[in-house]
Motif scaffolding. Structure first.
Motif, PDB file in Angstrom:
ATOM      1  N   MET A 115       0.846  -1.203   0.000  1.00 42.44           N
ATOM      2  CA  MET A 115       0.000   0.000   0.000  1.00 42.44           C
ATOM      3  C   MET A 115       0.881   1.252   0.000  1.00 42.44           C
ATOM      4  O   MET A 115       1.835   1.348   0.780  1.00 42.44           O
TER       5      MET A 115
ATOM      6  N   ASP B  33      -4.199   2.227  -5.836  1.00 40.61           N
ATOM      7  CA  ASP B  33      -3.932   1.388  -4.666  1.00 40.61           C
ATOM      8  C   ASP B  33      -4.039   2.173  -3.365  1.00 40.61           C
ATOM      9  O   ASP B  33      -4.095   1.587  -2.277  1.00 40.61           O
TER      10      ASP B  33
ATOM     11  N   LYS C 158      -6.517   1.443  -0.455  1.00 38.37           N
ATOM     12  CA  LYS C 158      -6.296   0.363   0.515  1.00 38.37           C
ATOM     13  C   LYS C 158      -5.526   0.849   1.742  1.00 38.37           C
ATOM     14  O   LYS C 158      -5.310   0.095   2.682  1.00 38.37           O
TER      15      LYS C 158
END
Length: 525
Positions: free
Chosen positions: A1, A33, A36
Motif C-alpha cells: 500500500m 492502490d 487500501k
C-alpha cells in the motif's frame, strides 16, 4: 500500500507529464492502490483518481470501483469527498453507469450533507448528458430496491423542474414520458401521484394534445374499463386518487366525458355502499365533489339521457318531500327530514351542468307526476334554504378580518356559499321551461373574477355575503361539510362537521397498484 509521500510523488509524475500522462500507467495504478491505505491515503486517492481518470480508459473499471470503495468508507469526510468527485467519471459510455451508481447511493446515505452531495452530483451529470442520466435513474426505478426506487422518483419529481430549458429538450421530455409509461405499469398510489407531478410539469405536455395524453394515462390507471367494486376499499381509493389527478387536466378542450360517464354508470348507483381505508373521510361527499368538478368539462355523452336520469334519481334521494301535516297543522311525523346541503350542492350542480346538454329532460323526458314531485321537493328544500341563509348572514353580519378567521366562522362562510349556490340553481330549475343559464362557483373552489362585460349570473351568490376584503374561507384542501341540524328550520347553527381528505396508502393490490416485488439485489455497481 502506498504511503502519503508515494501518492504525492506519483501525482507529481502525472501532473508534470502533461500530454504524455497516458504513458504513466504505473503511476496511476499506485494512486488507485491508495484506497487500501489509511485515512490520509484514502483522502488523497479520492481527489487524485478522478483527476487523471480520462487519460487511462483501460483502467476505467478499476478506477470507478476504487472510487466506489471510497464512497462506502466508514469515514464520513472520505465518503463526501469521493461522492463529490463522481461526476468526473461521467464521460462517454461511463455516464449511464455513474448515474446508476449515484442513484443507488441514494439508499445508502442517511447523512443530509451526503444526500445533498449525491443529489448535486446527479444534477451535475444531468446537465452533461440528460438522456444518459435518465437511463441510469430509470434503470434503478424499474429494477432497483424499493428504497432506491422511492428516492429516485422523488429526485425526478423535485429536481426536474429546476433544470434549464437547454437541458430539458423536447427529446429529453419524450424519453421521460416513454420511460414513465413503463414504470406506470406497476406503481403504488403514492408513486403514481409523483409521476403525474413529473409529467404534468413537462413543457411538451402543456398543450391540449399533451393534456389529453395525460388524461388517457390516468384513465388507464383508473381501470375505467373494469366493473366498479364499491366494497373493495382499494378499488374505491384508486378511482378517487386517479380522478383527483385528472381533474386539473380537464378543460373546454380536454373533456372529462369518460370519467363522468363512469361515475354516473358505475359509482352513483353504488354510492351508499362505498368503502374507504381512509379513516374519517366522507367518501360519498368526496365522490360527489369530484363528479361536480368534472361535470363542467363533459363533452358529448353517448348515453346522456340514461346517465342524466341516474343523476336525477340520486339527487331525489337527497331532496326530501315535505313531511305530512296532521289536522291541527303540526308535523304528523316524529322528525323533520335532514337537509344535506353539501351533497345537494354537488348533485344539483352536476345535474345543472349535464342538463344543459339535454334541456328538455325535465319537461319532455319525465312524466307529469314525476316533474310535479320534483318541484314539490325543490320548493320544500328552497324554504328551508332561505331560513338557513338568513341565519348564516345574521351570524356573519358585521364580522370582518380576524373575526372571520375563526374555525366556526370559516365554516359558516363556506356554508353560506353552499346555500347560496343551491338557491341560484333551484331558481333556474323553477323557470318555465327550466333554465340552465346561471353560473355558480362551487363552494370549495376559489371565486373566479368576472371579466368586464361578462354577465354576472352569480349575483345572487354574493349578495349579503361578508365584505369582499374578508377571507373567502378555507383553502380547497381544508374542505368542510355543512349539515344543518334537523328539525323545522332550527336556529341552532352549531352542527358543523369537518371533512378531511385522507392520505393515499401505498402498496396497492391489483393491477397497477399492487405491492411491488422484492428487488433486493445488493450492490450492482
Amino acid at each position: 500500500m502506498p504511503t502519503v509521500e508515494e501518492l504525492y510523488r506519483n501525482y507529481g509524475i502525472l501532473a508534470d507529464a502533461t500530454e504524455q500522462v497516458g504513458q504513466h500507467k504505473d503511476a496511476y495504478q499506485v494512486i488507485l492502490d491508495g484506497v487500501k491505505g489509511g485515512t490520509k491515503e484514502k483522502r488523497l486517492a479520492a481527489q487524485f483518481i478522478p483527476k487523471f481518470f480520462k487519460h487511462f480508459p483501460e483502467l476505467a473499471d478499476s478506477a470507478i470501483n476504487a472510487q466506489l470503495d471510497l464512497c462506502e468508507d466508514e469515514d464520513v469526510s472520505i465518503r463526501r469527498q469521493a461522492i463529490k468527485e463522481l461526476p468526473q467519471f461521467a464521460t462517454g459510455e461511463n455516464l449511464p453507469r455513474v448515474a446508476d451508481i449515484l442513484t443507488q447511493l441514494l439508499q445508502t446515505v442517511d447523512d443530509s450533507a451526503e444526500f445533498n452531495l449525491v443529489n448535486n452530483a446527479l444534477l451535475s451529470i444531468f446537465k452533461m448528458d440528460a438522456k444518459g442520466t435518465l437511463g441510469g435513474l430509470f434503470s434503478q426505478i424499474l429494477q432497483g430496491e424499493d428504497i432506491v426506487r422511492e428516492r429516485a422518483i422523488k429526485f425526478l419529481s423535485t429536481k426536474l423542474k429546476t433544470l434549464p430549458d437547454e437541458v430539458l429538450t423536447k427529446e429529453v421530455e419524450e424519453l421521460i414520458l416513454t420511460e414513465s409509461k413503463k414504470v406506470l405499469e406497476d406503481v403504488t398510489g403514492e408513486e403514481f401521484v409523483l409521476f403525474m407531478k413529473i409529467l404534468s410539469g413537462l413543457k411538451s405536455l402543456q398543450t391540449v394534445s399533451g393534456r389529453q395524453q395525460l388524461v388517457e394515462l390516468v384513465a388507464e390507471q383508473a381501470d375505467l374499463e373494469q366493473t366498479f367494486n364499491p366494497s373493495d376499499p382499494d378499488c374505491v381509493d384508486r378511482l378517487l386518487q386517479c380522478t383527483r389527478q385528472a381533474v386539473p387536466l380537464f378543460s373546454k378542450n380536454v373533456h372529462s366525458t369518460r370519467f363522468v360517464t363512469y361515475f354516473c354508470e358505475q359509482v352513483l348507483p353504488n354510492l351508499s355502499s362505498l368503502t374507504t381505508p381512509v379513516e374519517g373521510l366522507d367518501i360519498q361527499l368526496e365522490v360527489l365533489k369530484l363528479l361536480a368538478e368534472m361535470s363542467s368539462f363533459c363533452g358529448d355523452m353517448e348515453k346522456l339521457e340514461t346517465n342524466l336520469r341516474k343523476l336525477f334519481d340520486k339527487l331525489l334521494e337527497y331532496m326530501p318531500l315535505p313531511p305530512e301535516e296532521a289536522e291541527n297543522g303540526e308535523n304528523a311525523g316524529n322528525e323533520e327530514p335532514k337537509l344535506q346541503f353539501s351533497y345537494v350542492e354537488c348533485l344539483l350542480y352536476s345535474f345543472h351542468q349535464l342538463g344543459r346538454k339535454l334541456p328538455d329532460f325535465l319537461t319532455a323526458k319525465l312524466n307529469a307526476e314525476k316533474l310535479k314531485d320534483f318541484k314539490i321537493r325543490l320548493q320544500y328544500f328552497a324554504r328551508g334554504l332561505q331560513v338557513y341563509i338568513r341565519q348564516l348572514r345574521l351570524a356573519l353580519q358585521g364580522k370582518t378580518g380576524e373575526a372571520l378567521k375563526t374555525d366556526e366562522n370559516k365554516i359558516k362562510v363556506v356554508a353560506l356559499k353552499i346555500t347560496n349556490n343551491i338557491n341560484v340553481l333551484i331558481k333556474d330549475l323553477f323557470h318555465i321551461p327550466p333554465s340552465y343559464k346561471s353560473t355558480v362557483t362551487l363552494s370549495w373552489k376559489p371565486v373566479q373574477k368576472v371579466e368586464i362585460g361578462q354577465k354576472r349570473a352569480t349575483e345572487d351568490t354574493t349578495s349579503g355575503s361578508p365584505p369582499k376584503k374578508s377571507p373567502a374561507g378555507p383553502k380547497r384542501d381544508a374542505r368542510q361539510i355543512y349539515n344543518p341540524p334537523s328539525g323545522k328550520y332550527s336556529s341552532n347553527l352549531g352542527n358543523f362537521n369537518y371533512e378531511q381528505r385522507g392520505a393515499f396508502r401505498g402498496s396497492r393490490g391489483g393491477r397497477g397498484w399492487g405491492a411491488r416485488g422484492n428487488r433486493s439485489r445488493g450492490r450492482l455497481y
